[in-house]
Design a protein around this motif. Structure first.
Motif, PDB file in Angstrom:
ATOM      1  N   ALA A  65     -37.859 -49.375 -56.771  1.00  0.00           N
ATOM      2  CA  ALA A  65     -36.732 -50.292 -56.957  1.00  0.00           C
ATOM      3  C   ALA A  65     -37.231 -51.723 -57.132  1.00  0.00           C
ATOM      4  CB  ALA A  65     -35.776 -50.201 -55.775  1.00  0.00           C
ATOM      5  N   LEU A  66     -38.212 -52.123 -56.329  1.00  0.00           N
ATOM      6  CA  LEU A  66     -38.764 -53.471 -56.472  1.00  0.00           C
ATOM      7  C   LEU A  66     -39.489 -53.625 -57.802  1.00  0.00           C
ATOM      8  CD1 LEU A  66     -40.159 -54.125 -52.857  1.00  0.00           C
ATOM      9  CD2 LEU A  66     -38.084 -55.087 -53.899  1.00  0.00           C
ATOM     10  N   GLU A  67     -40.203 -52.587 -58.223  1.00  0.00           N
ATOM     11  CA  GLU A  67     -40.917 -52.652 -59.508  1.00  0.00           C
ATOM     12  C   GLU A  67     -39.954 -52.744 -60.684  1.00  0.00           C
ATOM     13  OE1 GLU A  67     -44.944 -50.254 -58.078  1.00  0.00           O
ATOM     14  OE2 GLU A  67     -43.368 -49.186 -59.141  1.00  0.00           O
ATOM     15  N   LEU A  68     -38.754 -52.202 -60.516  1.00  0.00           N
ATOM     16  CA  LEU A  68     -37.750 -52.273 -61.573  1.00  0.00           C
ATOM     17  C   LEU A  68     -36.944 -53.574 -61.511  1.00  0.00           C
ATOM     18  CD1 LEU A  68     -36.474 -48.588 -61.495  1.00  0.00           C
ATOM     19  CD2 LEU A  68     -37.554 -49.725 -63.453  1.00  0.00           C
ATOM     20  N   GLY A  69     -37.236 -54.403 -60.515  1.00  0.00           N
ATOM     21  CA  GLY A  69     -36.507 -55.665 -60.390  1.00  0.00           C
ATOM     22  C   GLY A  69     -35.107 -55.515 -59.843  1.00  0.00           C
ATOM     23  N   LEU A  70     -34.851 -54.423 -59.126  1.00  0.00           N
ATOM     24  CA  LEU A  70     -33.518 -54.204 -58.564  1.00  0.00           C
ATOM     25  C   LEU A  70     -33.334 -55.054 -57.303  1.00  0.00           C
ATOM     26  CD1 LEU A  70     -33.325 -50.319 -58.983  1.00  0.00           C
ATOM     27  CD2 LEU A  70     -32.052 -52.042 -60.278  1.00  0.00           C
ATOM     28  N   PRO A  71     -32.110 -55.482 -57.033  1.00  0.00           N
ATOM     29  CA  PRO A  71     -31.841 -56.379 -55.892  1.00  0.00           C
ATOM     30  C   PRO A  71     -31.731 -55.617 -54.570  1.00  0.00           C
ATOM     31  CG  PRO A  71     -29.817 -55.997 -57.104  1.00  0.00           C
ATOM     32  CD  PRO A  71     -30.898 -55.288 -57.866  1.00  0.00           C
ATOM     33  N   VAL A  72     -32.864 -55.327 -53.974  1.00  0.00           N
ATOM     34  CA  VAL A  72     -32.880 -54.594 -52.707  1.00  0.00           C
ATOM     35  C   VAL A  72     -32.658 -55.575 -51.556  1.00  0.00           C
ATOM     36  CG1 VAL A  72     -34.223 -53.080 -51.195  1.00  0.00           C
ATOM     37  CG2 VAL A  72     -34.482 -52.916 -53.687  1.00  0.00           C
ATOM     38  N   VAL A  73     -31.681 -55.260 -50.684  1.00  0.00           N
ATOM     39  CA  VAL A  73     -31.387 -56.148 -49.555  1.00  0.00           C
ATOM     40  C   VAL A  73     -31.792 -55.538 -48.220  1.00  0.00           C
ATOM     41  CG1 VAL A  73     -29.508 -57.324 -50.752  1.00  0.00           C
ATOM     42  CG2 VAL A  73     -28.999 -55.285 -49.365  1.00  0.00           C
ATOM     43  N   GLY A  74     -32.061 -54.228 -48.177  1.00  0.00           N
ATOM     44  CA  GLY A  74     -32.432 -53.604 -46.918  1.00  0.00           C
ATOM     45  C   GLY A  74     -33.223 -52.334 -47.132  1.00  0.00           C
ATOM     46  N   ALA A  75     -34.160 -52.069 -46.206  1.00  0.00           N
ATOM     47  CA  ALA A  75     -34.974 -50.854 -46.261  1.00  0.00           C
ATOM     48  C   ALA A  75     -35.613 -50.653 -44.887  1.00  0.00           C
ATOM     49  CB  ALA A  75     -36.061 -50.965 -47.335  1.00  0.00           C
ATOM     50  N   PRO A  76     -36.000 -49.420 -44.544  1.00  0.00           N
ATOM     51  CA  PRO A  76     -36.688 -49.191 -43.274  1.00  0.00           C
ATOM     52  C   PRO A  76     -38.152 -49.639 -43.369  1.00  0.00           C
ATOM     53  CG  PRO A  76     -36.405 -47.117 -44.442  1.00  0.00           C
ATOM     54  CD  PRO A  76     -35.724 -48.165 -45.263  1.00  0.00           C
TER      55      PRO A  76
ATOM     56  N   LYS B 272     -44.905 -53.803 -47.801  1.00  0.00           N
ATOM     57  CA  LYS B 272     -44.045 -54.452 -46.808  1.00  0.00           C
ATOM     58  C   LYS B 272     -43.972 -55.957 -47.069  1.00  0.00           C
ATOM     59  CE  LYS B 272     -43.245 -54.873 -41.829  1.00  0.00           C
ATOM     60  NZ  LYS B 272     -43.718 -54.523 -40.474  1.00  0.00           N
ATOM     61  N   ASN B 273     -45.093 -56.571 -47.406  1.00  0.00           N
ATOM     62  CA  ASN B 273     -45.100 -58.002 -47.695  1.00  0.00           C
ATOM     63  C   ASN B 273     -44.269 -58.322 -48.930  1.00  0.00           C
ATOM     64  OD1 ASN B 273     -46.746 -58.518 -45.501  1.00  0.00           O
ATOM     65  ND2 ASN B 273     -48.647 -58.515 -46.680  1.00  0.00           N
ATOM     66  N   ARG B 274     -44.376 -57.478 -49.955  1.00  0.00           N
ATOM     67  CA  ARG B 274     -43.568 -57.674 -51.166  1.00  0.00           C
ATOM     68  C   ARG B 274     -42.086 -57.586 -50.841  1.00  0.00           C
ATOM     69  NH1 ARG B 274     -45.893 -53.006 -54.203  1.00  0.00           N
ATOM     70  NH2 ARG B 274     -43.927 -53.067 -55.345  1.00  0.00           N
ATOM     71  N   ALA B 275     -41.731 -56.615 -50.010  1.00  0.00           N
ATOM     72  CA  ALA B 275     -40.324 -56.446 -49.649  1.00  0.00           C
ATOM     73  C   ALA B 275     -39.821 -57.651 -48.864  1.00  0.00           C
ATOM     74  CB  ALA B 275     -40.152 -55.157 -48.844  1.00  0.00           C
ATOM     75  N   GLU B 276     -40.596 -58.087 -47.882  1.00  0.00           N
ATOM     76  CA  GLU B 276     -40.166 -59.227 -47.062  1.00  0.00           C
ATOM     77  C   GLU B 276     -40.082 -60.491 -47.908  1.00  0.00           C
ATOM     78  OE1 GLU B 276     -41.841 -57.770 -42.704  1.00  0.00           O
ATOM     79  OE2 GLU B 276     -43.085 -59.075 -43.955  1.00  0.00           O
ATOM     80  N   ALA B 277     -41.013 -60.656 -48.851  1.00  0.00           N
ATOM     81  CA  ALA B 277     -40.970 -61.830 -49.735  1.00  0.00           C
ATOM     82  C   ALA B 277     -39.734 -61.818 -50.619  1.00  0.00           C
ATOM     83  CB  ALA B 277     -42.234 -61.882 -50.585  1.00  0.00           C
TER      84      ALA B 277
ATOM     85  N   ASP C 222     -35.059 -55.517 -42.567  1.00  0.00           N
ATOM     86  CA  ASP C 222     -35.605 -54.308 -41.949  1.00  0.00           C
ATOM     87  C   ASP C 222     -34.481 -53.498 -41.310  1.00  0.00           C
ATOM     88  OD1 ASP C 222     -37.130 -52.369 -40.742  1.00  0.00           O
ATOM     89  OD2 ASP C 222     -38.038 -53.698 -39.260  1.00  0.00           O
ATOM     90  N   LEU C 223     -34.377 -52.223 -41.701  1.00  0.00           N
ATOM     91  CA  LEU C 223     -33.368 -51.329 -41.147  1.00  0.00           C
ATOM     92  C   LEU C 223     -33.895 -50.525 -39.969  1.00  0.00           C
ATOM     93  CD1 LEU C 223     -31.880 -49.867 -44.461  1.00  0.00           C
ATOM     94  CD2 LEU C 223     -31.082 -51.845 -43.138  1.00  0.00           C
ATOM     95  N   GLY C 224     -35.152 -50.755 -39.589  1.00  0.00           N
ATOM     96  CA  GLY C 224     -35.745 -49.958 -38.522  1.00  0.00           C
ATOM     97  C   GLY C 224     -36.751 -48.976 -39.080  1.00  0.00           C
ATOM     98  N   THR C 225     -36.854 -47.825 -38.443  1.00  0.00           N
ATOM     99  CA  THR C 225     -37.822 -46.829 -38.884  1.00  0.00           C
ATOM    100  C   THR C 225     -37.230 -45.911 -39.946  1.00  0.00           C
ATOM    101  OG1 THR C 225     -37.195 -45.178 -37.217  1.00  0.00           O
ATOM    102  CG2 THR C 225     -38.855 -46.824 -36.590  1.00  0.00           C
TER     103      THR C 225
END
Length: 296
Positions: free
Chosen positions: A48-59, A69-74, A79-82
């Motif tokens: 999803a991140l590679e496709l440029g989709l607007p991700v707002v949450g993930a475990p 993880k760094n790419r997601a946080e940036a 964080d949804l947890g585990t």
């Protein structure tokens, strides 16, 4: 029971998707999703991140792939947890207009997600098929084609230079050895090896549907490749508990042809066991060029 959002596909005001590779089709999905939650921290999140989709949450908790993880946080992903127990309360609070997951999460997770927002659960186990289904269902097919063009050129170049050696790959866990065979449906990194023209040992090559072999100490002798790549650590503590040292000091390990020849290489567990898309695939190709194409 058909989830509420899936049943709206007949009179869909967004994007109607009735292609293969998803649960609950036909689906009614937002034409241009603005707030996406992904339920797995590998395929769904990475692609999803590679496709440029607007991700707002993930475990994100417990991930060993620090780069992803760094790419997601940036990107502002909460964080949804585990992965095993994402917080339903956090998902609802994020007000997603699309929830993306992998089919292996099962019917229960799909029905739960569908009660919150339209749910897109992609089912192919092949990483490239998963990527293309996710792209098609979210209106990013052109972006996927462009992303794969450079990758395909790189694979073709490496395949033309692939060395005439056999390569063994094994994962060392605290409790066993794991071998992911070269098969038509091989798991991500091993599919990349296959595509790049890297040959495995006879024990590691099969035309069946075996997804993993668990050799004991005696069976380890079947890993008779000219070069040995091994995976340790990551989501388990085999790199810290003493298991790693125990294995590499064992006479049965030291008798392997690649070990005796000094042609063993430890590869990154995050890349090889938390494979997440094109970024991971290119890191596998990096390993091939760095460790195999430079072999004497």
């Amino acid at each position: 029971m058909i989830p509420a959002f899936a049943s709206q596909a007949v009179a869909c005001e967004g994007r109607s998707y009735d292609g293969p590779g998803v649960m609950g089709a036909p689906l009614c999905l937002p034409s241009t999703p603005q707030r996406i939650v992904t339920l797995d921290p590998t395929f769904s999140l990475g692609m999803a991140l590679e496709l440029g989709l607007p991700v707002v949450g993930a475990p994100l908790s417990g991930m060993s792939d620090a780069s992803l993880k760094n790419r997601a946080e940036a990107a502002g992903v909460a964080d949804l947890g585990t992965f095993a127990q994402p917080s339903i309360e956090r998902i609802v609070a994020l007000q997603p207009d699309l929830i993306v997951g992998s089919g292996f999460l099962g019917d229960g997770a799909y029905e739960m997600a569908s009660r919150i927002a339209p749910a897109l659960f992609v089912t192919p186990e092949d990483w490239k098929d998963f990527f293309h289904v996710l792209a098609a269902a979210t209106g990013r097919a052109d972006a996927a084609g462009e992303a794969f063009a450079a990758y395909d050129r790189r694979v073709a170049d490496i395949r033309a230079r692939a060395p005439d050696v056999r390569v063994s790959v094994v994962r060392i866990t605290p409790w066993d050895f794991q071998v992911y065979p070269d098969t038509p449906g091989a798991y991500g990194p091993f599919a990349v090896l296959r595509e790049a023209g890297i040959r495995r040992s006879a024990y590691e090559t099969t035309h069946g549907d075996t997804t993993v072999k668990r050799p004991d100490w005696e069976e380890l002798a079947n890993l008779d490749g000219d070069v040995l790549l091994y995976i340790v650590g990551g989501a388990n503590d085999s790199d810290r508990s003493g298991r790693h040292k125990e294995v590499i000091s064992n006479p049965l390990w030291q008798m392997l042809p690649a070990v005796k020849a000094g042609r063993t290489h430890r590869v990154d567990a995050a890349t090889w066991m938390e494979f997440s898309g094109l970024s991971s695939a290119n890191k596998v190709l990096d390993d091939i060029e760095r460790l195999l194409l430079t072999e004497p």
